[in-house]
Design a protein around this motif. Sequence first.
Motif, PDB file in Angstrom:
ATOM      1  N   ILE B   6      20.101  24.755  27.329  1.00 37.50           N
ATOM      2  CA  ILE B   6      20.716  24.345  26.058  1.00 37.50           C
ATOM      3  C   ILE B   6      19.791  24.837  24.947  1.00 37.50           C
ATOM      4  CG2 ILE B   6      21.580  22.424  24.681  1.00 37.50           C
ATOM      5  CD1 ILE B   6      21.736  20.753  27.249  1.00 37.50           C
ATOM      6  N   GLY B   7      20.315  25.699  24.089  1.00 31.98           N
ATOM      7  CA  GLY B   7      19.478  26.287  23.041  1.00 31.98           C
ATOM      8  C   GLY B   7      19.504  27.797  23.158  1.00 31.98           C
ATOM      9  N   THR B   8      19.327  28.481  22.019  1.00 29.96           N
ATOM     10  CA  THR B   8      19.438  29.953  22.026  1.00 29.96           C
ATOM     11  C   THR B   8      18.291  30.611  21.260  1.00 29.96           C
ATOM     12  OG1 THR B   8      20.801  29.843  20.025  1.00 29.96           O
ATOM     13  CG2 THR B   8      21.966  29.860  22.134  1.00 29.96           C
ATOM     14  N   GLY B   9      17.184  29.882  21.070  1.00 31.08           N
ATOM     15  CA  GLY B   9      16.053  30.419  20.302  1.00 31.08           C
ATOM     16  C   GLY B   9      15.052  31.169  21.164  1.00 31.08           C
ATOM     17  N   ASN B  10      13.842  31.351  20.610  1.00 36.36           N
ATOM     18  CA  ASN B  10      12.783  32.098  21.291  1.00 36.36           C
ATOM     19  C   ASN B  10      12.430  31.501  22.641  1.00 36.36           C
ATOM     20  OD1 ASN B  10      12.518  33.774  19.094  1.00 36.36           O
ATOM     21  ND2 ASN B  10      10.976  32.475  18.112  1.00 36.36           N
ATOM     22  N   LEU B  11      12.285  30.172  22.664  1.00 33.38           N
ATOM     23  CA  LEU B  11      11.880  29.508  23.895  1.00 33.38           C
ATOM     24  C   LEU B  11      12.955  29.674  24.961  1.00 33.38           C
ATOM     25  CD1 LEU B  11       9.947  27.765  25.466  1.00 33.38           C
ATOM     26  CD2 LEU B  11      11.001  25.745  24.427  1.00 33.38           C
ATOM     27  N   MET B  27      22.996  29.843  35.183  1.00 31.78           N
ATOM     28  CA  MET B  27      24.429  29.584  35.289  1.00 31.78           C
ATOM     29  C   MET B  27      25.086  29.583  33.908  1.00 31.78           C
ATOM     30  SD  MET B  27      24.469  26.729  38.306  1.00 31.78           S
ATOM     31  CE  MET B  27      26.221  26.978  38.630  1.00 31.78           C
ATOM     32  N   GLN B  28      24.589  28.726  33.012  1.00 34.82           N
ATOM     33  CA  GLN B  28      25.272  28.541  31.733  1.00 34.82           C
ATOM     34  C   GLN B  28      24.277  28.497  30.574  1.00 34.82           C
ATOM     35  OE1 GLN B  28      26.784  24.912  33.500  1.00 34.82           O
ATOM     36  NE2 GLN B  28      28.907  25.590  33.144  1.00 34.82           N
ATOM     37  N   VAL B  29      24.726  28.998  29.439  1.00 35.02           N
ATOM     38  CA  VAL B  29      23.963  28.871  28.201  1.00 35.02           C
ATOM     39  C   VAL B  29      24.807  28.041  27.234  1.00 35.02           C
ATOM     40  CG1 VAL B  29      23.102  30.097  26.162  1.00 35.02           C
ATOM     41  CG2 VAL B  29      22.726  31.056  28.455  1.00 35.02           C
ATOM     42  N   VAL B  30      24.205  26.980  26.693  1.00 41.52           N
ATOM     43  CA  VAL B  30      24.908  26.131  25.733  1.00 41.52           C
ATOM     44  C   VAL B  30      24.291  26.343  24.351  1.00 41.52           C
ATOM     45  CG1 VAL B  30      25.734  23.793  25.240  1.00 41.52           C
ATOM     46  CG2 VAL B  30      24.987  24.397  27.561  1.00 41.52           C
ATOM     47  N   GLY B  31      25.122  26.615  23.357  1.00 45.61           N
ATOM     48  CA  GLY B  31      24.594  26.764  22.000  1.00 45.61           C
ATOM     49  C   GLY B  31      25.646  26.389  20.988  1.00 45.61           C
ATOM     50  N   ARG B  32      25.193  25.804  19.873  1.00 45.08           N
ATOM     51  CA  ARG B  32      26.147  25.451  18.822  1.00 45.08           C
ATOM     52  C   ARG B  32      26.738  26.704  18.193  1.00 45.08           C
ATOM     53  NH1 ARG B  32      22.539  21.767  15.088  1.00 45.08           N
ATOM     54  NH2 ARG B  32      21.241  23.539  15.618  1.00 45.08           N
ATOM     55  N   VAL B  62      18.728  21.435  34.081  1.00 47.22           N
ATOM     56  CA  VAL B  62      19.162  21.931  32.775  1.00 47.22           C
ATOM     57  C   VAL B  62      17.986  21.796  31.809  1.00 47.22           C
ATOM     58  CG1 VAL B  62      20.638  21.500  30.778  1.00 47.22           C
ATOM     59  CG2 VAL B  62      21.602  21.461  33.091  1.00 47.22           C
ATOM     60  N   PHE B  63      17.584  22.904  31.196  1.00 49.42           N
ATOM     61  CA  PHE B  63      16.480  22.889  30.243  1.00 49.42           C
ATOM     62  C   PHE B  63      17.015  22.693  28.823  1.00 49.42           C
ATOM     63  CE2 PHE B  63      14.786  25.232  33.835  1.00 49.42           C
ATOM     64  CZ  PHE B  63      13.501  24.721  33.951  1.00 49.42           C
ATOM     65  N   VAL B  64      16.427  21.745  28.117  1.00 48.68           N
ATOM     66  CA  VAL B  64      16.773  21.526  26.717  1.00 48.68           C
ATOM     67  C   VAL B  64      15.722  22.246  25.876  1.00 48.68           C
ATOM     68  CG1 VAL B  64      17.101  19.821  24.901  1.00 48.68           C
ATOM     69  CG2 VAL B  64      17.807  19.299  27.246  1.00 48.68           C
ATOM     70  N   ALA B  65      16.124  23.359  25.258  1.00 46.24           N
ATOM     71  CA  ALA B  65      15.180  24.159  24.456  1.00 46.24           C
ATOM     72  C   ALA B  65      15.674  24.195  23.017  1.00 46.24           C
ATOM     73  CB  ALA B  65      15.057  25.566  25.038  1.00 46.24           C
ATOM     74  N   VAL B  66      15.641  23.020  22.403  1.00 53.52           N
ATOM     75  CA  VAL B  66      16.084  22.889  21.004  1.00 53.52           C
ATOM     76  C   VAL B  66      14.938  22.283  20.195  1.00 53.52           C
ATOM     77  CG1 VAL B  66      18.491  22.584  21.706  1.00 53.52           C
ATOM     78  CG2 VAL B  66      17.032  20.559  21.337  1.00 53.52           C
ATOM     79  N   LYS B  67      15.090  22.244  18.872  1.00 53.52           N
ATOM     80  CA  LYS B  67      14.065  21.641  18.012  1.00 53.52           C
ATOM     81  C   LYS B  67      13.778  20.200  18.459  1.00 53.52           C
ATOM     82  CE  LYS B  67      15.187  23.937  13.563  1.00 53.52           C
ATOM     83  NZ  LYS B  67      14.920  25.249  14.086  1.00 53.52           N
ATOM     84  N   ASP B  68      12.527  19.757  18.294  1.00 44.38           N
ATOM     85  CA  ASP B  68      12.127  18.417  18.705  1.00 44.38           C
ATOM     86  C   ASP B  68      13.108  17.352  18.228  1.00 44.38           C
ATOM     87  OD1 ASP B  68       9.956  19.790  19.622  1.00 44.38           O
ATOM     88  OD2 ASP B  68       8.448  18.513  18.664  1.00 44.38           O
ATOM     89  N   GLY B  69      13.486  17.445  16.962  1.00 46.59           N
ATOM     90  CA  GLY B  69      14.317  16.404  16.371  1.00 46.59           C
ATOM     91  C   GLY B  69      15.724  16.338  16.940  1.00 46.59           C
ATOM     92  N   ALA B  70      16.145  17.389  17.673  1.00 48.78           N
ATOM     93  CA  ALA B  70      17.519  17.424  18.210  1.00 48.78           C
ATOM     94  C   ALA B  70      17.583  17.084  19.690  1.00 48.78           C
ATOM     95  CB  ALA B  70      18.116  18.810  17.965  1.00 48.78           C
ATOM     96  N   ILE B  71      16.404  16.916  20.340  1.00 55.53           N
ATOM     97  CA  ILE B  71      16.390  16.713  21.797  1.00 55.53           C
ATOM     98  C   ILE B  71      17.196  15.480  22.208  1.00 55.53           C
ATOM     99  CG2 ILE B  71      14.910  16.151  23.777  1.00 55.53           C
ATOM    100  CD1 ILE B  71      12.688  17.849  22.440  1.00 55.53           C
ATOM    101  N   ALA B  72      16.951  14.345  21.547  1.00 56.97           N
ATOM    102  CA  ALA B  72      17.591  13.089  21.961  1.00 56.97           C
ATOM    103  C   ALA B  72      19.114  13.192  21.885  1.00 56.97           C
ATOM    104  CB  ALA B  72      17.091  11.937  21.082  1.00 56.97           C
ATOM    105  N   GLU B  73      19.608  13.711  20.783  1.00 61.22           N
ATOM    106  CA  GLU B  73      21.056  13.791  20.602  1.00 61.22           C
ATOM    107  C   GLU B  73      21.701  14.731  21.619  1.00 61.22           C
ATOM    108  OE1 GLU B  73      22.212  15.079  16.702  1.00 61.22           O
ATOM    109  OE2 GLU B  73      24.311  15.317  17.344  1.00 61.22           O
TER     110      GLU B  73
END
Lengths: 255, 255
Positions: B6-11, B27-32, B62-73
């Motif tokens: 989940i996430g489409t940035g550098n990480l 398998m899958q890439v999730v991005g807004r 599933v790896f969550v690779a989003v900004k810190d503030g968005a992890i929980a949501e």
Amino acid sequence: MNFSVIGTGNLAFHLIKMLQTHGHVLMQVVGRNENTGRELASMFSASYINHTGELSKMNDVVFVAVKDGAIAEVAASVSHEIPVVHSSGNSSIQLLPQNSTGVVWPLFSFSKTKTIDYASIPFLIETNNPSLFDLLFDVFQPISGKVFNAPESDRRKVHLAAVLANNFTNHLMFLADEVVSEIPLPFDILLPMIHDQINSASHNTLNANQTGPARRADMKTIADHLAIIKHNDGLTEIYKSITNSILATYHGKKL
Amino acid sequence: MNFSVIGTGNLAFHLIKMLQTHGHVLMQVVGRNENTGRELASMFSASYINHTGELSKMNDVVFVAVKDGAIAEVAASVSHEIPVVHSSGNSSIQLLPQNSTGVVWPLFSFSKTKTIDYASIPFLIETNNPSLFDLLFDVFQPISGKVFNAPESDRRKVHLAAVLANNFTNHLMFLADEVVSEIPLPFDILLPMIHDQINSASHNTLNANQTGPARRADMKTIADHLAIIKHNDGLTEIYKSITNSILATYHGKKL
């Protein structure tokens, strides 16, 4: 060039080594401590003397490679007929009373034990006359190809910049090491990240390379860090002052 | 291992790259953002989805690779049956509500453009159950050989140390660059000195590598530097706080 060196420390050793390698002739080594003075002189097949009054008039240049605070006193005892050059980043050429005077500041931290690629070292030069400048330029340019004419006010700013970019960064790593010493992980896990950043550092990349909570104005993480170090007043002051500077630079705000 | 990101940035990009190189199946890439999401998914021959509800139960992680503030949501919207791992240095594993959760923090600043030697990167791992730890260890150990078990409190201290040793050191170089920008000499003349110091930096050398006026308790040079920057309050605060810390460390005194 015939030259002599007053001083027997790291800088004296490396000055002699780089100059002899490029064909210049070391005549005399002057040192208060006779043992280290004789050792250095014999290492490079020169004479040891313990009085500056014995410095030969055959010297094209005498380098003063002593602690900043001792330059004036040492130079005062040398004949005014001999060209004298000191090697300090933060000392005035005015400390030297000779007719022909100069400063050659190698922008590098020397130690006797490590092998140094002299070709990488920038030299900042100032003189009180053009012919000494030409001589010093011709001597140091072949060593590194990076010789700059830098009057005292410029040299002092480079010295300040070197303290920020070198001495202070080392202390920040020391403080990081202290933080990590509280947990069972080695400081050296930080090194790949540090090396990667420094290897890509240059005037053009410092902006793009800035990352971290202050760069993102991530006030929650900043607060978390301040909570971890709240019992360490010195580190808290450093953390706040640098964080404020990053916040001011990139977000026009402060803590 | 079957994994999604989940996430489409550098990480996200580098996680996928290092894992695919070691035989794991994206398998899958999730991005807004559908464009960057589809681009990243197609680059690695995976499916793009825009809802976490479509994440396959076939995912081992599933790896969550989003900004810190968005992890929980973001994590809150993923099925509790799927193991979820985030990659943040300063965020709690508790942000993840799944049955099986973990943190894999690569100690590195990623950017999409530079080539990275993944073998140099330390990985700090935490999980809420041993079998996920074993899985993650087996996945990341072959990538770098530097995988460490680090609970949250340890990870936060390493994160703080990384800010000191990496983010703050870069800003000090930026400030040095500003000082040098006032004179006709290039910042890059400082680089040989900086590289030499950093290349020899390690837990064992930080003490010996400390040089400069504060290390020598050279109060005259410190006063000279403070005079140069007296109109710059931010830099003066930084200069004083670090100088005080060096004076306290090596001389038991302050300005």
